[in-house]
Design a protein around this motif. Structure first.
Motif, short mmCIF file in Angstrom:
data_model
loop_
_atom_site.label_atom_id
_atom_site.label_comp_id
_atom_site.label_asym_id
_atom_site.label_seq_id
_atom_site.Cartn_x
_atom_site.Cartn_y
_atom_site.Cartn_z
N VAL A 369 -9.06 -16.54 -18.58
CA VAL A 369 -8.48 -15.22 -18.78
C VAL A 369 -7.78 -14.74 -17.51
N ASP A 370 -8.28 -15.17 -16.33
CA ASP A 370 -7.62 -14.82 -15.07
C ASP A 370 -6.24 -15.48 -14.98
N LEU A 371 -6.17 -16.74 -15.39
CA LEU A 371 -4.89 -17.43 -15.39
C LEU A 371 -3.95 -16.87 -16.45
N SER A 375 -0.29 -15.56 -15.63
CA SER A 375 0.84 -16.09 -16.40
C SER A 375 1.66 -14.96 -17.01
N LEU A 376 1.00 -13.92 -17.48
CA LEU A 376 1.71 -12.75 -17.99
C LEU A 376 2.48 -12.05 -16.88
N LEU A 377 1.87 -11.94 -15.70
CA LEU A 377 2.58 -11.33 -14.55
C LEU A 377 3.86 -12.09 -14.24
N ALA A 406 17.16 -6.06 -22.42
CA ALA A 406 16.14 -7.04 -22.81
C ALA A 406 15.27 -7.44 -21.63
N VAL A 407 15.88 -7.62 -20.45
CA VAL A 407 15.10 -7.96 -19.26
C VAL A 407 14.13 -6.84 -18.93
N LEU A 408 14.60 -5.60 -19.03
CA LEU A 408 13.72 -4.46 -18.77
C LEU A 408 12.58 -4.41 -19.77
N ILE A 409 12.90 -4.56 -21.06
CA ILE A 409 11.86 -4.50 -22.10
C ILE A 409 10.87 -5.65 -21.93
N GLY A 410 11.39 -6.87 -21.74
CA GLY A 410 10.52 -8.03 -21.59
C GLY A 410 9.63 -7.92 -20.35
N SER A 411 10.21 -7.49 -19.22
CA SER A 411 9.43 -7.38 -17.99
C SER A 411 8.36 -6.30 -18.10
N LEU A 412 8.71 -5.16 -18.68
CA LEU A 412 7.72 -4.09 -18.84
C LEU A 412 6.62 -4.49 -19.82
N ALA A 418 -0.24 -7.83 -18.82
CA ALA A 418 -0.96 -8.34 -17.65
C ALA A 418 -1.92 -7.29 -17.11
N ALA A 419 -1.49 -6.03 -17.09
CA ALA A 419 -2.35 -4.95 -16.61
C ALA A 419 -3.60 -4.82 -17.48
N ILE A 420 -3.43 -4.95 -18.78
CA ILE A 420 -4.57 -4.85 -19.69
C ILE A 420 -5.56 -5.99 -19.44
N VAL A 421 -5.03 -7.21 -19.32
CA VAL A 421 -5.90 -8.38 -19.13
C VAL A 421 -6.61 -8.33 -17.79
N LEU A 422 -5.86 -8.06 -16.71
CA LEU A 422 -6.43 -8.12 -15.37
C LEU A 422 -7.34 -6.95 -15.06
N SER A 423 -7.03 -5.77 -15.57
CA SER A 423 -7.86 -4.59 -15.27
C SER A 423 -9.26 -4.74 -15.86
N ARG A 424 -9.40 -5.49 -16.95
CA ARG A 424 -10.71 -5.71 -17.56
C ARG A 424 -11.60 -6.61 -16.69
N ARG A 425 -10.99 -7.30 -15.74
CA ARG A 425 -11.74 -8.20 -14.85
C ARG A 425 -11.86 -7.66 -13.43
N ASN A 426 -11.54 -6.39 -13.26
CA ASN A 426 -11.50 -5.82 -11.91
C ASN A 426 -12.86 -5.84 -11.21
N LYS A 427 -13.95 -5.64 -11.95
CA LYS A 427 -15.27 -5.67 -11.33
C LYS A 427 -15.57 -7.05 -10.74
N VAL A 428 -15.19 -8.09 -11.48
CA VAL A 428 -15.39 -9.45 -10.99
C VAL A 428 -14.52 -9.70 -9.76
N TYR A 429 -13.25 -9.26 -9.83
CA TYR A 429 -12.34 -9.46 -8.70
C TYR A 429 -12.83 -8.71 -7.46
N ARG A 430 -13.38 -7.51 -7.67
CA ARG A 430 -13.86 -6.73 -6.53
C ARG A 430 -15.03 -7.45 -5.85
N ARG A 431 -15.90 -8.05 -6.65
CA ARG A 431 -17.04 -8.78 -6.07
C ARG A 431 -16.54 -10.00 -5.30
#
Length: 462
Positions: A369-371, A375-377, A406-412, A418-431
């Motif tokens: 899930v981290d990768l 990958s989304l980023l 399209a570049v703006l829509i795709g990038s956003l 990516a924010a949704i996926v990574l923020s859910r793992r923030n406690k692990v990343y902080r440790r």
């Protein structure tokens, strides 16, 4: 700036001796692809990421201002500003171009100069100097460029009207934008994963440069191109002998850029070649190499000025006439969005999965899930994607406007996912981040870097 003093080797001192048993069971370095090789490398990458994070915020600011202005009642003034020609009336060497082109050809040359410095450093003294350590980010970058291009081509196979010229638009990754997203969500992404993202983006830039040079250069003036090599050679010779005379180097760089621009090859290639000419390793009696000094001076200019100004002129697409609906029904725009969001994710995650499977690499406490989040980023393809879009369809054309949207829509979209996926793992990343910063003996070097296995000659070819 990087402190090039050697880090403590494993097996020296009481601390490393006490961990000898655990070290003996640790997988070989070549099988820990998300672990940094040294504290010096970690410090250097940390400095780079901090500068790019600030630059990413300015890039977003420039893009937002452009979008608001272009879609306001004063949108015509924005268009007129981009089309203003500072030196009209047939300036020599094709320099009679408007401000938008000066931003794309001139200011982005500074960005690509820093890219050239990055690339040379990575190949000479960084993560890419060892084929074993380089394999994963290189293969991941290739997968992350091939899959978006394939998806774009499949969507536009029967579109016609030169739509296939835009195949390379969704292949790029904007590291500054990606790091700005990490800063906004407050992610404590582990250093090794950040280094993987940065190295992947560097390789991505190299491939994008190659694409621009070979696929988006139509007519070449070989006399001007050959002429650009003379000041480039003089630039290299001065630096080789340690002559950092700014009054000589800057004019030589400007002449190289001017002749490259006149040759028909995109002028940003001159920036890359100039970056390649800068020596990386320090001279005898010096602590840092010239490449590091140059990068320390020019990266803030690139991240804080050149790229945000380019974003300001490139991102101001007007949606007042057709609106978002017309963008989402255009095959080219759909191909760009799908390539950035789906292609990048599938390509990088798939290539990484294959590499780790066949090499039996250890993810070092990370999960897939981290990768997925990284990958989304990488699907944030803002700066170089906009540049390739202009080269493919022509700045100011109707299709170019759709590509920008399209570049703006795709990038956003990629950024939000990516924010949704990574923020859910923030406690692990902080440790993990806290473990990476532990320094029990107070010597200024985190303990984790003193326990790394010593590099083999193959891993440290300098």
């Amino acid at each position: 700036m990087t402190d090039p003093t050697p880090t403590k080797a494993s097996g020296s001192g009481d601390k490393s001796g006490s961990s000898k048993k655990s070290d003996s069971t640790r997988p070989p370095e070549s099988r820990r692809p998300f672990q940094l090789s040294s504290w010096a490398e970690a410090k250097f990458i940390g400095d780079v990421l901090r500068t790019e994070t600030v630059g990413g915020g300015l890039l977003l600011l420039g893009a937002v201002i452009a979008l608001i202005w272009a879609n306001s009642p004063w949108g015509d003034a924005y268009t007129d500003l981009g089309q203003f020609v500072p030196w009209p009336g047939g300036a020599p060497l094709h320099l009679d171009v408007d401000l938008a082109h000066w931003a794309a050809d001139g200011l982005l040359a500074i960005f690509f100069f820093v890219v050239g410095l990055e690339l040379k450093r990575e190949f000479v003294a960084g993560e890419l100097r060892s084929p074993r350590r380089a394999a994963l980010p290189v293969i991941a970058a290739v997968g992350g460029m091939a899959m978006p291009a394939l998806i774009y081509v499949l969507i536009n196979l029967n579109t016609g009207d030169s739509a296939l010229r835009g195949w390379a638009i969704p292949t790029a990754t904007d590291i500054a934008f990606a790091l700005a997203v990490l800063a906004v969500i407050g992610s404590h992404l582990p250093q090794g994963l950040r280094a993987f993202l940065l190295t992947l983006a560097v390789v991505d830039d190299l491939l994008a440069i190659t694409i621009i040079a070979f696929f988006y250069t139509e007519q070449v003036n070989f006399l001007a191109l050959a002429g650009s090599l003379l000041p480039l050679l003089a630039f290299a010779l001065l630096l080789r002998f340690g002559r950092t005379w700014w009054w000589a180097l800057i004019p030589l760089a400007a002449i190289t850029w001017t002749l490259m621009h006149a040759s028909g090859v995109h002028a940003t290639i001159a920036g890359v070649l100039l970056g390649f000419m800068v020596p990386v390793l320090p001279r005898k009696g010096e602590q840092h190499g010239l490449a590091e000094h140059f990068e320390h001076r020019w990266r803030p200019v690139s991240a804080g000025f050149a790229v945000p100004v380019f974003a300001f002129f490139a991102a101001g697409v007007s949606l007042r006439d057709g609106g978002i609906g017309s963008v989402l029904t255009d095959p080219v725009a759909i191909g760009v969005i799908a390539g950035l969001v789906l292609g990048k994710t599938i390509g990088i995650l798939g290539a990484t999965g294959l590499m780790t499977r066949f090499t039996r690499a250890d993810l070092g406490g990370l999960k897939w899930v981290d990768l997925l989040g990284v990958s989304l980023l990488a699907g944030i393809g803002f700066t170089v994607s906009l540049l390739i879009g202009e080269l493919a369809f022509g700045a100011g054309s109707d299709r170019d406007a759709f590509v920008k949207a399209a570049v703006l829509i795709g990038s956003l979209t990629a950024a939000m996912l990516a924010a949704i996926v990574l923020s859910r793992r923030n406690k692990v990343y902080r440790r993990i981040s806290e473990q990476e910063r532990q320094d029990r003996d107070g010597d200024g070097i985190p303990d984790i870097y003193q326990q790394l296995p010593q590099p083999t000659p193959d891993d440290d070819r300098r």
